[in-house]
Design a protein around this motif. Structure first.
Motif, short mmCIF file in Angstrom:
data_model
loop_
_atom_site.label_atom_id
_atom_site.label_comp_id
_atom_site.label_asym_id
_atom_site.label_seq_id
_atom_site.Cartn_x
_atom_site.Cartn_y
_atom_site.Cartn_z
N GLU A 72 43.55 -24.21 -48.47
CA GLU A 72 44.04 -24.28 -47.29
C GLU A 72 43.54 -25.34 -46.47
N GLY A 74 42.78 -26.27 -42.82
CA GLY A 74 42.99 -25.86 -41.40
C GLY A 74 43.13 -24.07 -41.48
N ASP A 104 37.91 -25.90 -42.75
CA ASP A 104 38.05 -25.77 -41.18
C ASP A 104 36.59 -26.22 -40.65
N ASP A 160 34.02 -31.23 -41.05
CA ASP A 160 35.15 -32.03 -41.31
C ASP A 160 35.92 -32.13 -42.73
N ALA A 161 37.06 -31.67 -43.08
CA ALA A 161 37.73 -31.44 -44.00
C ALA A 161 37.65 -32.77 -44.90
N ASP A 183 47.26 -27.39 -42.78
CA ASP A 183 47.83 -26.86 -41.30
C ASP A 183 46.64 -27.59 -40.46
#
Ligand SMILES: C[S@@+](CC[C@H](N)C(=O)[O-])C[C@H]1O[C@@H](n2cnc3c(N)ncnc32)[C@H](O)[C@@H]1O
Length: 252
Positions: A72, A74, A104, A160-161, A183
């Motif tokens: 996932e 976010g 996230d 930071d993804a 997301d």
């Protein structure tokens, strides 16, 4: 549309806000004994919240025969991560390779671009201090409720993804992505994370999206359009949930 106290976008009217307040009061003052409260959490679900849980279940059921991990992008408070992990316990308790990984900043948005429109800005969707540690503890405990509890099958990655996903894939070069849920809400990180995992998808992989076609957060759609275009795969919706969509990665 309004900004709630915790700086998120909400779409309900004043009556809904009042009703949710009443529901929260009942939740806070719930007379059910502590050892029975988790057995009765459905008491507090609304159709909207339940439909999101059903959607996550729907996505998970589609990857049962697809190799790979679940990501996932976010994850914020982490509900979807916990759901994915519990669903693994239900549907494939012995699949030790089905890791669940959440990315996230745990500090909300740190930058937006002109493609994100004017409804979102830096600092939105932040969480409480040190929340990632809390979520880690929760996921550790939750994993112990299913078989193979001695093997850690989840990871929570803070930062930071767009940077962290590349590092993750370098550290885990074997990674196949069966399901990625997006997301992040914003153009740049969505585009960069889509590009980062593109080569890790296999036919049958599922990409889930929270905000495609949503004028409030147009960046997500712009990112999808730039990386994959609209014509290659159908952008489908789960009929019981209004905002979310998914695509089945077929071939590149
Ligand atoms: C709408 S929230 C996610 C909600 C969550 N998926 C849920 O279902 O409750 C959007 C999240 O994206 C995160 N985010 C946005 N840009 C990011 C980035 N570049 N790197 C990591 N996280 C980011 C924010 O911190 C925020 O928690």
């Amino acid at each position: 549309m309004t900004h709630s106290q915790s700086n998120i976008l909400t779409f309900g009217d004043a009556e809904e806000k009042d009703r949710r307040g009443q529901l929260f009061d009942l939740f806070k003052n719930c007379p059910i004994p502590a050892d029975e409260i988790f057995l009765n959490l459905g008491l507090f679900l609304t159709p909207q919240t339940l439909s999101r849980i059903l959607f996550i279940d729907f996505l998970y059921r589609q990857i049962l025969e697809v190799q790979g991990i679940v990501i996932e992008f976010g994850c914020r408070w982490g509900q979807n991560l916990a759901l994915f992990s519990a669903l693994r316990g239900i549907y494939e308790p012995f699949n030790r390779l089905r890791k669940v990984v959440g990315f996230d900043t745990f500090e909300g948005f740190f930058k937006t671009s002109e493609k994100d429109g004017n409804k979102v800005g830096p600092g939105m969707y932040s969480v409480t201090p040190a929340y990632d540690g809390y979520l880690q503890r929760l996921m550790d405990l939750q994993e112990k409720e299913s078989p193979l509890a001695h093997l850690r099958k989840h990871a929570i990655v803070k930062g930071d993804a767009t940077v962290r996903i590349k590092e993750y894939l370098e550290r885990n070069p074997e990674t196949v992505v069966a399901l990625a849920y997006f997301d992040l809400d914003l153009f740049e990180p969505t585009r960069d994370c889509l590009l980062a995992i593109k080569d890790r998808l296999t036919p049958g992989s599922i990409l889930g999206f929270d905000e495609l076609n949503d004028p409030v957060t147009p960046g997500e759609t712009a990112a999808f359009k730039e990386v994959f275009g609209f014509h290659r795969w159908g952008i489908r919706r789960y009929r019981y949930n209004s905002r979310t969509s998914y695509v089945v990665f077929d071939r590149s």
